[in-house]
Enzyme design. Sequence first.
Site, short mmCIF file in Angstrom:
data_model
loop_
_atom_site.label_atom_id
_atom_site.label_comp_id
_atom_site.label_asym_id
_atom_site.label_seq_id
_atom_site.Cartn_x
_atom_site.Cartn_y
_atom_site.Cartn_z
N LYS A 115 -48.50 71.50 -50.55
CA LYS A 115 -47.29 72.98 -50.43
C LYS A 115 -48.79 73.89 -49.73
O LYS A 115 -47.82 74.78 -48.55
CB LYS A 115 -48.03 73.46 -51.75
N ARG B 16 -60.12 63.42 -50.05
CA ARG B 16 -60.28 64.95 -49.94
C ARG B 16 -62.14 64.52 -49.30
O ARG B 16 -62.29 64.87 -49.40
CB ARG B 16 -59.45 65.77 -50.02
N ARG C 198 -65.41 68.30 -53.11
CA ARG C 198 -64.15 69.59 -53.37
C ARG C 198 -64.58 69.26 -55.55
O ARG C 198 -64.00 67.63 -55.24
CB ARG C 198 -62.80 69.83 -53.46
N ARG D 21 -47.33 78.73 -63.01
CA ARG D 21 -47.41 77.36 -63.46
C ARG D 21 -46.85 76.84 -64.76
O ARG D 21 -47.11 75.93 -65.45
CB ARG D 21 -48.68 76.80 -63.07
P1 AMP Z 1 -54.69 74.79 -56.67
O1 AMP Z 1 -55.92 74.54 -55.74
O2 AMP Z 1 -53.69 75.71 -56.96
O3 AMP Z 1 -54.67 73.78 -57.15
O4 AMP Z 1 -55.67 75.36 -57.92
C1 AMP Z 1 -57.36 75.14 -57.95
C2 AMP Z 1 -57.62 75.54 -60.02
O5 AMP Z 1 -57.70 77.14 -59.47
C3 AMP Z 1 -56.73 74.76 -60.34
O6 AMP Z 1 -57.55 73.74 -61.31
C4 AMP Z 1 -56.90 76.35 -61.40
O7 AMP Z 1 -58.50 75.49 -61.77
C5 AMP Z 1 -56.54 77.57 -61.19
N1 AMP Z 1 -55.47 77.60 -61.01
C6 AMP Z 1 -54.82 78.30 -59.71
N2 AMP Z 1 -53.68 78.43 -59.62
C7 AMP Z 1 -53.34 78.68 -61.20
C8 AMP Z 1 -52.23 78.92 -61.75
N3 AMP Z 1 -50.82 79.80 -61.58
N4 AMP Z 1 -52.49 79.36 -62.97
C9 AMP Z 1 -53.81 78.78 -63.45
N5 AMP Z 1 -54.62 78.70 -63.26
C10 AMP Z 1 -54.76 78.52 -61.92
#
Ligand code: AMP
Length: 216
Positions: A13, A127, A160, A88
């Site tokens: 994405k 990564r 990370r 999400r």
């Molecule tokens: P991502 O980089 O999008 O995978 O997000 C990293 C982390 O941020 C996720 O594993 C969640 O802990 C939190 N997070 C990001 N977006 C959301 C969302 N829309 N709803 C809930 N948690 C989120």
Amino acid sequence: MNIILLGPPGGGKGTQAQFLIEHHGMRQISTGDLLRAAAKKKSPLGLEVEKYMKAGKLVPDDVINNVMKEALEEGNDGRGLILDGYPRTVQQAKTLDQMVKLMNVSVDHVINFNLSDKEVIRRLSGRRQCRECKVGYHIQFAPPKKEGICDRCGSELFQRSDDKIEVIQERLRVYHEKNDKLVDYYRSSGKLREISGEGSTGDIYKKVEGILGLSQ
Ligand code: AMP
């Protein structure tokens, strides 16, 4: 034009969003990036969300909905928004519908990237990122010349904490639990398009441009 990108963590994405920014001047709102920045600054929001992120769990809907509300209010400058990582859950999707309605804007397309768990694990577990200049590497697909060291600035590379295998597995579990219902929600709105997230990023991007009606 405002769009939503759905798909598993590591599903591409963010990469596709970068192409749309470069080629079409769109603007990305990545909730993951916003939360990571807050966690790094140790702001009250950052301290609140860090434990969820480290464990691969979703932060509570009311918290993330507020983050998105602020980001939308700041980011709604007519350039076309790419929502990456939000919504999400169906609850978040319903809240988003209300927010965009109040702002008098629309969500025009929702693209869901499909990718096998095996591929997600391969991508995320490999990564690495430079601590200083933030350049990204992958130990298999884009390794640095010297293991663990950034080619560009010579600083240390790190993984990370949520890209560790046990956390990736939890992120995938949470993703599967929520995403099917979310996809159904958008399918019933008639805006959903599904594409494979496997293959070259360039080929995927051509499909994305086609769906959005941006192909030359
Ligand atoms: P991502 O980089 O999008 O995978 O997000 C990293 C982390 O941020 C996720 O594993 C969640 O802990 C939190 N997070 C990001 N977006 C959301 C969302 N829309 N709803 C809930 N948690 C989120």
